[in-house]
Scaffold this active site. Structure first.
Site, short mmCIF file in Angstrom:
data_model
loop_
_atom_site.label_atom_id
_atom_site.label_comp_id
_atom_site.label_asym_id
_atom_site.label_seq_id
_atom_site.Cartn_x
_atom_site.Cartn_y
_atom_site.Cartn_z
N GLY A 46 0.85 -1.19 0.00
CA GLY A 46 0.00 0.00 0.00
C GLY A 46 0.88 1.22 0.00
O GLY A 46 1.85 1.29 -0.74
N GLU A 47 0.56 2.15 0.88
CA GLU A 47 1.34 3.37 0.98
C GLU A 47 1.95 3.41 2.39
O GLU A 47 1.23 3.58 3.36
CB GLU A 47 0.42 4.56 0.71
CG GLU A 47 1.08 5.79 0.18
CD GLU A 47 2.14 5.55 -0.89
OE1 GLU A 47 1.83 4.92 -1.91
OE2 GLU A 47 3.29 5.98 -0.69
N SER A 48 3.26 3.24 2.45
CA SER A 48 3.89 3.11 3.77
C SER A 48 3.73 4.37 4.62
O SER A 48 3.60 4.28 5.85
CB SER A 48 5.37 2.76 3.62
OG SER A 48 6.04 3.74 2.87
N CYS A 78 6.12 -5.28 0.23
CA CYS A 78 6.29 -3.96 -0.39
C CYS A 78 6.25 -2.84 0.66
O CYS A 78 7.22 -2.67 1.39
CB CYS A 78 5.27 -3.78 -1.50
SG CYS A 78 5.78 -2.53 -2.67
N ARG A 105 12.70 3.77 -1.15
CA ARG A 105 11.32 3.72 -1.66
C ARG A 105 11.26 4.08 -3.14
O ARG A 105 12.07 4.86 -3.63
CB ARG A 105 10.44 4.69 -0.86
CG ARG A 105 10.25 4.28 0.58
CD ARG A 105 9.37 5.28 1.31
NE ARG A 105 8.08 5.42 0.66
CZ ARG A 105 7.35 6.52 0.70
NH1 ARG A 105 7.78 7.59 1.34
NH2 ARG A 105 6.18 6.56 0.09
N ILE A 134 4.96 -3.30 -7.67
CA ILE A 134 4.13 -2.10 -7.85
C ILE A 134 4.78 -0.96 -7.07
O ILE A 134 4.77 -0.96 -5.84
CB ILE A 134 2.68 -2.33 -7.37
CG1 ILE A 134 2.07 -3.55 -8.06
CG2 ILE A 134 1.84 -1.08 -7.61
CD1 ILE A 134 0.75 -4.02 -7.45
N ARG A 135 5.33 0.00 -7.77
CA ARG A 135 6.03 1.14 -7.13
C ARG A 135 6.89 0.62 -5.96
O ARG A 135 6.83 1.08 -4.83
CB ARG A 135 5.03 2.20 -6.65
CG ARG A 135 4.19 2.72 -7.80
CD ARG A 135 3.57 4.09 -7.64
NE ARG A 135 3.34 4.53 -6.29
CZ ARG A 135 3.96 5.58 -5.75
NH1 ARG A 135 4.84 6.25 -6.44
NH2 ARG A 135 3.68 5.94 -4.54
N HIS A 170 4.72 -8.61 -4.39
CA HIS A 170 3.40 -8.94 -3.80
C HIS A 170 3.02 -10.40 -3.99
O HIS A 170 2.24 -10.72 -4.90
CB HIS A 170 2.32 -8.06 -4.45
CG HIS A 170 2.40 -6.62 -4.09
ND1 HIS A 170 1.79 -6.09 -2.99
CD2 HIS A 170 3.06 -5.60 -4.68
CE1 HIS A 170 2.04 -4.80 -2.91
NE2 HIS A 170 2.82 -4.46 -3.93
N GLU A 172 0.94 -12.01 -2.42
CA GLU A 172 -0.51 -12.14 -2.18
C GLU A 172 -1.31 -11.94 -3.47
O GLU A 172 -2.51 -12.22 -3.50
CB GLU A 172 -0.96 -11.16 -1.08
CG GLU A 172 -0.99 -9.68 -1.45
CD GLU A 172 0.39 -9.02 -1.39
OE1 GLU A 172 1.41 -9.72 -1.32
OE2 GLU A 172 0.42 -7.77 -1.45
N1 GLN Z 1 5.48 2.96 -3.03
C1 GLN Z 1 4.90 2.49 -1.80
C2 GLN Z 1 5.60 3.08 -0.59
O1 GLN Z 1 6.65 3.62 -0.73
C3 GLN Z 1 4.92 0.98 -1.74
C4 GLN Z 1 4.12 0.39 -2.88
C5 GLN Z 1 3.48 -0.93 -2.60
O2 GLN Z 1 3.31 -1.35 -1.44
N2 GLN Z 1 3.07 -1.59 -3.64
O3 GLN Z 1 5.11 3.01 0.49
#
Ligand code: GLN
Length: 193
Positions: A46-48, A78, A105, A134-135, A170, A172
């Site tokens: 997600g978004e840390s 991630c 990141r 993903i990112r 990921h 999952e």
């Molecule tokens: N870019 C997100 C972060 O820095 C991590 C991306 C992800 O969990 N898929 O938190």
């Protein structure tokens, strides 16, 4: 044995589906008190920064350190891996420091935000692990106590230290259950203590 999935933001539901499929008793974790009832915790992707803010504001920090202290297992995917690290850059942000790794990141840049690849892990053996990025962050340093379970492009992407597992991708989001199964074995060992 009961597993918790941090359910603040991100793809916690995907982890929940995997646990359900594996027939494990699990719960979504939204309150720090819930950490007392589990022997393993999944920190999803997600978004840390968002998850970090929540953990700090809701008083999760100490209870998480306690869970680690009593030998609880952790799986960070991630953003979850970013939360578990000792050092985070690009930009710098606080992290739990439960694993002796440094992560950068969003390290793959804008052009390659997301991609899928298959890599053979020397630890798991065939078939190769399907890796959805993903990112994703890059693990730029691993300490001496950290075992590298898989690499991609010359960087560690799946690492273990004690009962903590971190993946920059990921698992999952694929059908391969080997990483979750390994995490459950670690949590089993934790609950048997
Ligand atoms: N870019 C997100 C972060 O820095 C991590 C991306 C992800 O969990 N898929 O938190």
């Amino acid at each position: 044995m009961r597993i918790g999935v941090l359910a603040v933001q991100g793809d916690f539901a995907a982890h929940g589906r995997v646990l359900k499929q594996l027939g494990v008793s699990w719960c979504e974790v939204r309150h720090p008190e819930q950490l007392r009832e589990i022997s393993g915790l999944i920190l999803p992707g997600g978004e840390s920064t968002t998850m970090l803010k929540f953990l700090l504001e809701e008083g999760f920090w100490e209870p998480l350190q306690e869970l680690a202290h009593r030998g609880g297992a952790f799986l960070g995917t991630c953003a979850g891996a970013i939360l578990l690290a000792r050092e985070v850059t690009n930009p710098r942000q606080p992290s739990l420091g439960l694993m002796d790794i440094s992560v950068e990141r969003n390290a793959y840049g804008r052009q390659i935000n997301s991609f899928v690849d298959r890599v053979l892990s020397p630890v798991f053996g065939p078939p190769p692990l399907e890796m959805v990025y993903i990112r994703a962050p890059i693990i730029t340093r691993v300490g001496p106590g950290v075992e590298v379970l898989a690499e991609h492009g010359g960087y560690p992407v799946l690492v273990q230290q004690g009962r903590c597992l971190a993946a920059t991708f990921h698992p999952e989001l694929t059908d391969d259950r080997r990483i979750h199964t390994r995490f459950l074995q670690l949590a089993e060992a934790a609950s048997a203590r």
